[in-house]
Design a protein around this motif. Structure first.
Motif, PDB file in Angstrom:
ATOM      1  N   ARG A 144      -8.854   1.955 -11.347  1.00  0.00           N
ATOM      2  CA  ARG A 144      -8.584   2.187  -9.936  1.00  0.00           C
ATOM      3  C   ARG A 144      -9.848   2.593  -9.174  1.00  0.00           C
ATOM      4  N   ASP A 199       3.996   1.200   2.560  1.00  0.00           N
ATOM      5  CA  ASP A 199       5.264   1.512   1.920  1.00  0.00           C
ATOM      6  C   ASP A 199       5.542   3.017   1.963  1.00  0.00           C
ATOM      7  N   CYS A 224       0.835  -1.210   0.000  1.00  0.00           N
ATOM      8  CA  CYS A 224       0.000   0.000   0.000  1.00  0.00           C
ATOM      9  C   CYS A 224       0.863   1.250   0.000  1.00  0.00           C
ATOM     10  N   PHE A 225       0.653   2.092  -0.959  1.00  0.00           N
ATOM     11  CA  PHE A 225       1.317   3.393  -0.977  1.00  0.00           C
ATOM     12  C   PHE A 225       0.242   4.438  -1.248  1.00  0.00           C
ATOM     13  N   THR A 229      -2.530   6.327  -9.727  1.00  0.00           N
ATOM     14  CA  THR A 229      -1.422   5.415  -9.974  1.00  0.00           C
ATOM     15  C   THR A 229      -0.112   6.166  -9.778  1.00  0.00           C
ATOM     16  N   GLY A 282       9.233   0.988  -2.468  1.00  0.00           N
ATOM     17  CA  GLY A 282       8.751   0.475  -3.757  1.00  0.00           C
ATOM     18  C   GLY A 282       7.948  -0.807  -3.606  1.00  0.00           C
ATOM     19  N   LYS A 283       7.120  -1.056  -4.589  1.00  0.00           N
ATOM     20  CA  LYS A 283       6.204  -2.190  -4.531  1.00  0.00           C
ATOM     21  C   LYS A 283       6.925  -3.527  -4.422  1.00  0.00           C
ATOM     22  N   SER A 325       7.901  -4.196  -0.983  1.00  0.00           N
ATOM     23  CA  SER A 325       6.716  -4.482  -0.170  1.00  0.00           C
ATOM     24  C   SER A 325       6.277  -5.929  -0.357  1.00  0.00           C
ATOM     25  N   ALA A 329      -3.912  -2.970  -3.512  1.00  0.00           N
ATOM     26  CA  ALA A 329      -4.920  -2.450  -2.590  1.00  0.00           C
ATOM     27  C   ALA A 329      -6.007  -1.663  -3.299  1.00  0.00           C
TER      28      ALA A 329
HETATM   29  N1  UDP Z   1       2.612   0.515  -4.367  1.00  0.00           N
HETATM   30  C1  UDP Z   1       3.545   0.376  -3.350  1.00  0.00           C
HETATM   31  N2  UDP Z   1       4.677   1.145  -3.374  1.00  0.00           N
HETATM   32  C2  UDP Z   1       4.927   2.056  -4.355  1.00  0.00           C
HETATM   33  C3  UDP Z   1       3.979   2.165  -5.399  1.00  0.00           C
HETATM   34  C4  UDP Z   1       2.840   1.390  -5.373  1.00  0.00           C
HETATM   35  O1  UDP Z   1       3.373  -0.427  -2.445  1.00  0.00           O
HETATM   36  O2  UDP Z   1       5.949   2.724  -4.312  1.00  0.00           O
HETATM   37  C5  UDP Z   1       1.379  -0.314  -4.346  1.00  0.00           C
HETATM   38  C6  UDP Z   1       0.086   0.454  -4.514  1.00  0.00           C
HETATM   39  O3  UDP Z   1      -0.401   0.923  -3.284  1.00  0.00           O
HETATM   40  C7  UDP Z   1      -0.836  -0.575  -5.130  1.00  0.00           C
HETATM   41  C8  UDP Z   1       0.125  -1.416  -5.970  1.00  0.00           C
HETATM   42  O4  UDP Z   1       1.427  -1.193  -5.452  1.00  0.00           O
HETATM   43  O5  UDP Z   1      -1.440  -1.395  -4.145  1.00  0.00           O
HETATM   44  C9  UDP Z   1       0.059  -1.055  -7.433  1.00  0.00           C
HETATM   45  O6  UDP Z   1       0.306   0.309  -7.622  1.00  0.00           O
HETATM   46  P1  UDP Z   1      -0.466   1.181  -8.693  1.00  0.00           P
HETATM   47  O7  UDP Z   1      -1.931   0.958  -8.572  1.00  0.00           O
HETATM   48  O8  UDP Z   1       0.029   2.583  -8.544  1.00  0.00           O
HETATM   49  O9  UDP Z   1       0.077   0.566 -10.047  1.00  0.00           O
HETATM   50  P2  UDP Z   1      -0.798   0.104 -11.317  1.00  0.00           P
HETATM   51  O10 UDP Z   1      -2.014  -0.610 -10.819  1.00  0.00           O
HETATM   52  O11 UDP Z   1      -1.118   1.347 -12.034  1.00  0.00           O
HETATM   53  O12 UDP Z   1       0.144  -0.818 -12.047  1.00  0.00           O
END
Ligand code: UDP
Ligand code: MG
Length: 309
Positions: A198, A40, A10-11, A203, A70-71, A74, A92
């Protein structure tokens, strides 16, 4: 199955967390599960909301990082702390529909797959140009690396304990999860779903961020770019050698060496460009090696409600 651990990076997800937990709970009525939220380094109220949930529900666990790692970090932290014999990684923001959870559980428990992953079949609501580049990227990646990543395959995955333990053995600092999941092997069932927008928030991906992420993926799983320099160098050397003989013969026959300003300029600029490109490529690999040798931790925990952390 005794316990399903759901790992949620989660960020800045304050608006999504409660509805996320609610939906998961509805889908998993008869399943014993825990949710591990990884905060995160969020700058909003994400952590407070997670703590609130944890007070209400005993199966809500959290790990809060000291900053944004970063993801990928996490996901790693979540996998380290997951106690379940099945572990599922999901976003999330509800872009990974919890309604697929029962199907994933069935694929593993009944159909004997080792993992189940969600694959986006449509890219609704995404710019055409982005879909075009991702498609090209996947085919390039698969051609130049030994592993195969699936177009549309997401990080939304459920895995059995052996798969999780294998991924945990990969302790590299540069983590490209899509690649790591494939690298460990095992049998994965892909479950198709339509792209979901979303639920709330924004994002974190910028165009430049995506370019960086995709180069990291290639550098982490292929050394083909290094081979390209060798091949190019070889071809250019052969051409240069033939041209050299041509110039020497021309000089001996007509003795007229001063000419060809255009040729010289072209050669200098083209070769200069190729050399810089090759050095840059080399530098990229060196950069990765540099960070790996530092052996820094993948994440740092500030607080958590999980024992032993
Ligand atoms: N996330 C994270 N750290 C980061 C960026 C994103 O933990 O630095 C999490 C974010 O909370 C979400 C998941 O990674 O649960 C996917 O992020 P996002 O929705 O921004 O990416 P997308 O779905 O556009 O690929
Ligand atoms: Mg998202």
């Amino acid at each position: 199955m005794d316990l399903l651990s759901i790992v949620v990076p989660c960020f800045n997800e304050e608006e999504s967390i409660e509805s996320f937990y609610g939906e998961v709970q509805t889908e998993l009525e008869n399943v014993n599960f825990e949710v591990i939220f990884i905060n995160d380094g969020s700058e909003d109220n994400t952590l407070e909301i997670i703590k609130g949930l944890a007070q209400k529900h005993g199966n809500v666990k959290y790990i809060s990082f000291s900053r944004n790692f970063g993801k990928e970090s996490s996901i790693y932290a979540g996998l380290v702390n997951a106690k379940g014999d099945l572990v599922c990684v999901m976003d999330a923001d509800l872009q990974h529909p919890p309604s697929l959870l029962p199907e994933m559980i069935e694929a593993i428990t009944k159909e004997n797959y080792d993992a189940a992953g969600a694959r986006r079949v449509s890219r609704k609501g995404e710019p055409k140009i982005k879909s075009f580049f991702s498609k090209k990227y996947y085919s390039l990646f698969n051609r130049i690396s030994k592993i195969e990543i699936v177009n549309g395959g997401t990080d939304y995955r459920m895995m059995t304990r052996p798969v999780v333990d294998s991924i945990l053995q990969l302790t590299e600092y540069n983590r490209f999860s899509k690649g790591l999941f494939q690298w460990v092997g095992f049998e994965t069932k892909w479950i198709d779903y339509e792209n979901v927008e979303r639920a709330a928030g924004e994002t974190t991906w910028s165009f430049l961020g995506l370019i960086r992420y995709s180069t990291e993926g290639i550098v982490a799983f292929s050394t083909m770019p290094l081979t390209v320099s060798i091949v190019l160098g070889t071809i250019i050397s052969i051409i240069a050698f033939i041209y050299m003989i041509f110039i020497i013969l021309k000089y001996l026959l007509y003795s007229d060496p001063v000419q060809g300003f255009a040729t010289i300029m072209c050669a200098i600029l083209l070769l200069g460009g190729i050399q810089l490109l090759s050095i840059g490529t080399l530098g990229k690999y060196l950069e990765k090696t540099y960070f790996e040798t530092k052996n820094r931790p993948i994440y740092i925990v500030k607080e958590s409600n999980i024992d032993g952390d």
